[in-house]
Design an enzyme around this catalytic site. Sequence first.
Site, PDB file in Angstrom:
ATOM      1  N   ASP A 107       0.453  45.490  92.240  1.00  0.00           N
ATOM      2  CA  ASP A 107       1.641  45.879  91.501  1.00  0.00           C
ATOM      3  C   ASP A 107       2.394  46.826  92.862  1.00  0.00           C
ATOM      4  O   ASP A 107       2.019  47.528  93.574  1.00  0.00           O
ATOM      5  CB  ASP A 107       1.149  46.936  90.654  1.00  0.00           C
ATOM      6  CG  ASP A 107       2.145  47.343  89.349  1.00  0.00           C
ATOM      7  OD1 ASP A 107       2.145  46.983  88.350  1.00  0.00           O
ATOM      8  OD2 ASP A 107       3.227  48.009  89.978  1.00  0.00           O
ATOM      9  N   ASN A 119       0.859  45.406  78.254  1.00  0.00           N
ATOM     10  CA  ASN A 119       1.775  45.812  77.306  1.00  0.00           C
ATOM     11  C   ASN A 119       2.472  45.025  76.835  1.00  0.00           C
ATOM     12  O   ASN A 119       3.018  43.994  77.451  1.00  0.00           O
ATOM     13  CB  ASN A 119       2.785  46.781  78.263  1.00  0.00           C
ATOM     14  CG  ASN A 119       1.809  47.972  79.116  1.00  0.00           C
ATOM     15  OD1 ASN A 119       0.991  48.378  78.659  1.00  0.00           O
ATOM     16  ND2 ASN A 119       2.117  48.185  80.379  1.00  0.00           N
ATOM     17  N   GLY A 122       5.534  49.519  76.035  1.00  0.00           N
ATOM     18  CA  GLY A 122       5.755  49.760  77.404  1.00  0.00           C
ATOM     19  C   GLY A 122       5.991  48.679  78.521  1.00  0.00           C
ATOM     20  O   GLY A 122       5.760  48.912  79.698  1.00  0.00           O
ATOM     21  N   GLN A 123       6.307  47.443  77.858  1.00  0.00           N
ATOM     22  CA  GLN A 123       6.637  46.218  78.693  1.00  0.00           C
ATOM     23  C   GLN A 123       7.990  46.664  79.349  1.00  0.00           C
ATOM     24  O   GLN A 123       8.677  46.748  78.652  1.00  0.00           O
ATOM     25  CB  GLN A 123       6.333  45.138  77.962  1.00  0.00           C
ATOM     26  CG  GLN A 123       6.349  43.838  78.851  1.00  0.00           C
ATOM     27  CD  GLN A 123       6.044  42.484  78.027  1.00  0.00           C
ATOM     28  OE1 GLN A 123       5.951  42.803  76.781  1.00  0.00           O
ATOM     29  NE2 GLN A 123       6.111  41.461  78.664  1.00  0.00           N
ATOM     30  N   HIS A 150       1.408  39.529  81.679  1.00  0.00           N
ATOM     31  CA  HIS A 150       0.672  39.768  82.722  1.00  0.00           C
ATOM     32  C   HIS A 150      -0.245  40.802  82.392  1.00  0.00           C
ATOM     33  O   HIS A 150      -0.264  41.599  81.481  1.00  0.00           O
ATOM     34  CB  HIS A 150       1.679  40.554  83.873  1.00  0.00           C
ATOM     35  CG  HIS A 150       2.344  41.678  83.423  1.00  0.00           C
ATOM     36  ND1 HIS A 150       3.650  41.324  82.951  1.00  0.00           N
ATOM     37  CD2 HIS A 150       2.340  42.943  83.593  1.00  0.00           C
ATOM     38  CE1 HIS A 150       4.237  42.373  82.630  1.00  0.00           C
ATOM     39  NE2 HIS A 150       3.356  43.665  83.177  1.00  0.00           N
ATOM     40  N   HIS A 162      -2.532  43.946  83.696  1.00  0.00           N
ATOM     41  CA  HIS A 162      -2.672  44.800  84.850  1.00  0.00           C
ATOM     42  C   HIS A 162      -4.410  45.133  85.147  1.00  0.00           C
ATOM     43  O   HIS A 162      -4.958  45.309  84.051  1.00  0.00           O
ATOM     44  CB  HIS A 162      -2.263  46.510  84.439  1.00  0.00           C
ATOM     45  CG  HIS A 162      -0.747  46.366  83.968  1.00  0.00           C
ATOM     46  ND1 HIS A 162       0.139  46.882  85.086  1.00  0.00           N
ATOM     47  CD2 HIS A 162       0.006  46.061  83.233  1.00  0.00           C
ATOM     48  CE1 HIS A 162       1.372  46.669  84.547  1.00  0.00           C
ATOM     49  NE2 HIS A 162       1.196  46.242  83.351  1.00  0.00           N
TER      50      HIS A 162
END
Length: 109
Positions: A34, A89, A95-96, A102, A104
């Site tokens: 990230d 998310n 919160g995306q 994907h 995390h």
Amino acid sequence: MGESETDCIFCKIVAGEIPSEFLYEDDDCVVFNDANPKTKTHLLILPKKHIPTIADLEEGDEKIMGHLIMVAKNLAAEMNLAGYQLQINVGRDGGQEVFHVHIHLMSKF
Ligand code: AMP
Ligand code: ZN
């Protein structure tokens, strides 16, 4: 809702149009760090297939989603992580920020 494949930043990373170092790659997924890590280890695990959000999953996508979790598990074991969080998310209100599915993988270790 969501971006099209042509202007999706993660599709561009998958295609090599934006240089990125893959920590893992196979026919169906890639893993990279990230860019703005929230924990000591913060990886993103994503399918090569453009799926905007979990809400867009179709029949048959359970295989790829299961595969992403297996890749997460294997990487975490290789990295000797004592424990970790897997987070997805979903949607802007979830919160995306990047509309290409994907997971995390975050760990303080
Ligand atoms: P989410 O909020 O679940 O959509 O997460 C998107 C994540 O992608 C954020 O943690 C960002 O820091 C990360 N991110 C955005 N652009 C890039 C990029 N070009 N390379 C790596 N990570 C990125
Ligand atoms: Zn995409």
